[in-house]
Motif scaffolding. Structure first.
Motif, mmCIF file in Angstrom:
data_model
loop_
_atom_site.group_PDB
_atom_site.id
_atom_site.type_symbol
_atom_site.label_atom_id
_atom_site.label_comp_id
_atom_site.label_asym_id
_atom_site.label_seq_id
_atom_site.Cartn_x
_atom_site.Cartn_y
_atom_site.Cartn_z
ATOM 1 N N GLY A 1 -6.088 -47.350 -0.761
ATOM 2 C CA GLY A 1 -5.177 -47.547 -1.891
ATOM 3 C C GLY A 1 -4.472 -46.245 -2.212
ATOM 4 O O GLY A 1 -4.060 -45.497 -1.329
ATOM 5 N N ASP A 2 -4.344 -45.966 -3.495
ATOM 6 C CA ASP A 2 -3.716 -44.696 -3.884
ATOM 7 C C ASP A 2 -4.744 -43.584 -4.021
ATOM 8 O O ASP A 2 -4.409 -42.462 -4.408
ATOM 9 N N GLY A 3 -6.003 -43.880 -3.714
ATOM 10 C CA GLY A 3 -7.024 -42.836 -3.732
ATOM 11 C C GLY A 3 -7.227 -42.216 -5.100
ATOM 12 O O GLY A 3 -7.637 -41.070 -5.198
ATOM 13 N N LEU A 4 -6.945 -42.979 -6.172
ATOM 14 C CA LEU A 4 -7.066 -42.456 -7.547
ATOM 15 C C LEU A 4 -6.282 -41.158 -7.709
ATOM 16 O O LEU A 4 -6.711 -40.233 -8.386
ATOM 17 N N GLY A 5 -5.125 -41.106 -7.093
ATOM 18 C CA GLY A 5 -4.250 -39.947 -7.263
ATOM 19 C C GLY A 5 -4.203 -39.022 -6.066
ATOM 20 O O GLY A 5 -3.377 -38.124 -6.032
ATOM 21 N N THR A 6 -5.069 -39.234 -5.059
ATOM 22 C CA THR A 6 -4.976 -38.379 -3.868
ATOM 23 C C THR A 6 -3.782 -38.786 -3.013
ATOM 24 O O THR A 6 -3.246 -37.967 -2.273
ATOM 25 N N MET A 7 -3.389 -40.068 -3.071
ATOM 26 C CA MET A 7 -2.279 -40.608 -2.285
ATOM 27 C C MET A 7 -2.472 -40.340 -0.792
ATOM 28 O O MET A 7 -1.515 -40.238 -0.038
ATOM 29 N N VAL A 8 -3.740 -40.270 -0.376
ATOM 30 C CA VAL A 8 -4.007 -39.767 0.959
ATOM 31 C C VAL A 8 -3.562 -40.729 2.050
ATOM 32 O O VAL A 8 -3.230 -40.307 3.157
ATOM 33 N N LEU A 9 -3.534 -42.024 1.791
ATOM 34 C CA LEU A 9 -3.119 -42.980 2.811
ATOM 35 C C LEU A 9 -1.757 -43.593 2.509
ATOM 36 O O LEU A 9 -1.484 -44.722 2.872
ATOM 37 N N CYS A 10 -0.907 -42.847 1.889
ATOM 38 C CA CYS A 10 0.429 -43.354 1.565
ATOM 39 C C CYS A 10 1.257 -43.751 2.783
ATOM 40 O O CYS A 10 2.190 -44.545 2.642
ATOM 41 N N PRO A 11 0.971 -43.247 3.983
ATOM 42 C CA PRO A 11 1.735 -43.760 5.131
ATOM 43 C C PRO A 11 1.627 -45.265 5.288
ATOM 44 O O PRO A 11 2.449 -45.878 5.944
ATOM 45 N N ASN A 12 0.617 -45.886 4.701
ATOM 46 C CA ASN A 12 0.458 -47.336 4.801
ATOM 47 C C ASN A 12 1.138 -48.053 3.637
ATOM 48 O O ASN A 12 0.786 -49.186 3.315
ATOM 49 N N ASP A 13 2.099 -47.391 2.986
ATOM 50 C CA ASP A 13 2.852 -47.992 1.880
ATOM 51 C C ASP A 13 1.949 -48.461 0.756
ATOM 52 O O ASP A 13 2.212 -49.461 0.096
#
Length: 576
Positions: A472-484
């Motif tokens: 998901g959004d990783g609670l603010g880490t945005m670590v997997l944002c490549p997956n939209d």
């Protein structure tokens, strides 16, 4: 456990009372006689508790600095919220109070897995009735549970607990017969029964929690299937609970009233329990205040046998300085956890060297292995590689809530800033923000490159110290944002092994093999610096003479708050 959403409140009603004879607040609703609601179903089970004329309410007042943000089980994802939800409602399964996360039946039997591990079935107890007399049906239960699986409904909610504790694991939820519910999983997950013990897997009352919209804070009275009814709920002040006359579970209420009273800060709560204005002080006092209260006659101070973690959210989204892995690694390398423990906490906290705390399957010391922190030479080298120098310093915003976790945590965060600036290549801009605004800014991925949060497990498994910060959004880490998965945010350069190892350990049924995968996952996690673990901070409960837990259950000295951190109000009693 879940993100420790401990809201600082603005108003406090600090009215004196003793636990047995004086009331601080008059409940506005007579809940001993259930009131009619829109649903008019005739109860099939008679109340099990005397329903009229309570003789001298026996009241226990619990102080806290937590505020309530959501009582909708399909949304709530905070310790304070879950504590109240589990008081007026009861999950399918539950952890035995005071135990080391021993599962026992809640409103349903212990689950049975299919041979391939891809489905689990539970059977509801007979004659389950909400606090207003509405009889629960299996179809009603399945409809309510499926609110966790409704992606549109989840997207409309501020906390979206279904996106973390349902959708990643569950393919569908269905009724098998008039008492049996089947959970069909996306893949094997041996820890799934533990998830069913969470507040999201309570059955919300359909008149208060509609299928197509969230109702975060319904007006009292609020009815569920648990031992209590919420008869009054003033978000910034207090919540009043009285016994549910229809409750037939294992832990009926022993006193007439619980009042959860909220304080603006730990020092105000410490004063209240010292002066006898409240009976119990529960979260968050800090070790210094707890030590001071040990010398007060009539008070017992106990340490809970498990500790929440404190850590730094590191934002990986493109456009933030922390999107550069060299910067993230430099920040991790410059932190001196021993100094934090000794200088700020007098040795009362434990340095945390991995996102998975010691004692959980596969836990290692991945950050120590990767950085041998404090390692200023390594930090300087990494920052230099990233293009920073004494004349071109990294400019870094660091967000923190000054009161929320206690003043010592704020002091710890400020010491972290000093440690980073000791590299000579970083200027830190510390940003203090009131909690209710801060927490959304920290986790939305749009505001801070680095911010501090606390965490305690939702269910006792290493998975829950890894998955929420990766998927998901990783609670603010945005670590997997490549997956939209992060809206408009994007992230580049993340090792895809991170997500694959998460899936691999989830599917592995051999414990040794799974532990090896979790160890590898932590190593990749540290190399990517998904978050930066800081320390384990003990929690305390303080109570006055005359307040007791259940001596037949584990840990009565902590009022049966065990390593799972759950405070079950119905075990509390007042001695004569």
């Amino acid at each position: 456990m879940k993100l420790i959403l401990l809201f600082v409140v603005f108003a406090v009603i600090a009215v004196a009372c003793s636990s047995e004879t004086t009331e601080t607040t008059e409940a506005t609703t007579d809940t001993t006689t259930p009131t009619a609601t829109e649903t008019t179903t005739t109860p099939t089970t008679e109340p099990t508790t005397a329903t009229t004329e309570p003789a001298g309410p026996r009241t226990i007042i619990i102080g806290t600095t937590d505020a309530v943000s959501s009582l909708d089980s399909a949304d709530a994802y905070a310790t304070a919220d879950w504590e109240l939800i589990k008081a007026f409602n009861e999950p399918l399964l539950r952890f035995q109070p005071g135990s080391n996360s021993v599962l026992e039946p809640g409103i349903a039997s212990l689950p049975v897995a299919s041979e391939d591990g891809l489905s689990w079935e539970v059977t509801l107890r007979d004659d389950l009735v909400f606090g207003d007399g509405l009889e629960l049906t299996v179809d009603m239960a399945v409809e309510q549970l499926n609110r966790l699986m409704d992606s549109d409904l989840q997207a409309s909610a501020p906390n979206q607990v279904g996106n973390t504790l349902a959708i990643p694991y569950v393919e569908s939820i269905e009724a098998v017969d008039d008492r049996t519910i089947r959970f069909n999983l996306l893949g094997p997950a041996g820890f799934f029964p533990q998830i069913l013990a969470g507040a999201p897997y309570t059955i919300a009352h359909p008149d208060f929690f509609a299928l197509d919209e969230m109702n975060l804070l319904p007006e009292a009275p609020i009815y569920g299937l648990g031992p209590w009814i919420i008869t009054e709920n003033t978000v910034a002040e207090q919540t009043v609970l009285e016994p549910n006359p229809y409750y037939t579970g294992a832990y009926p209420a022993k006193v007439d009233r619980i009042i959860v009273q909220r304080f603006a800060n730990p020092s105000a709560m410490a004063d209240a329990v010292r002066e006898g204005e409240i009976d119990v002080a529960w979260r968050i006092l800090g070790s210094q205040a707890a030590d001071e209260l040990k010398s007060v006659d009539g008070l017992t101070v106990e340490t809970i046998p498990q500790a929440p973690i404190r850590y730094l959210i590191v934002n990986h989204a493109d456009g933030f300085v922390t999107s550069d892995p060299l910067v993230r690694q430099a920040l991790a390398a410059a932190i001196d956890r021993d100094e934090l423990s000794d200088v700020v906490f007098g040795g009362a906290v434990t340095p945390l060297l991995s996102p998975v705390p010691p004692g959980f399957l596969g836990a290692n010391e991945a950050f120590e292995d990767a950085f041998q922190a404090p390692n200023i030479d390594l930090a300087v080298d990494l920052l230099t590689q990233a293009g920073y120098s004494e004349t071109n310093k990294l400019q870094l915003d660091l967000g923190y809530p000054p009161e929320h976790y206690g003043v010592t945590t704020a002091d710890g965060v400020l010491l972290v800033a000093q440690q980073w600036e000791a590299t000579g290549l970083i200027d830190v801009n510390e940003i203090a923000q009131e909690w209710s605004t801060y927490v959304s800014n920290c986790t939305n991925g749009d505001t801070y490159p680095v911010c501090v949060l606390g965490w305690f497990f939702d269910f006792p498994d290493a998975e829950n110290y890894l998955q929420p910060f990766i998927e998901g959004d990783g609670l603010g880490t945005m670590v997997l944002c490549p997956n939209d998965s992060c809206g408009d945010a994007t992230t580049t350069g993340i090792d895809p092994l991170l997500g694959q190892l998460l899936l691999d350990q989830r599917a592995e049924t051999d414990l040794d093999a799974r532990a090896a995968i979790i160890e590898q996952l932590q190593d990749v996690y540290a190399d990517e610096v998904v978050t930066i673990p800081l320390w384990l901070e003990p929690e305390f409960i303080i109570y006055r003479d005359g307040i007791v837990g259940d001596g037949s259950l584990p840990n009565p000295q902590t009022l049966n708050i065990g390593p799972d951190f759950e405070f079950v109000y119905s075990v509390l009693d007042i001695t004569d």
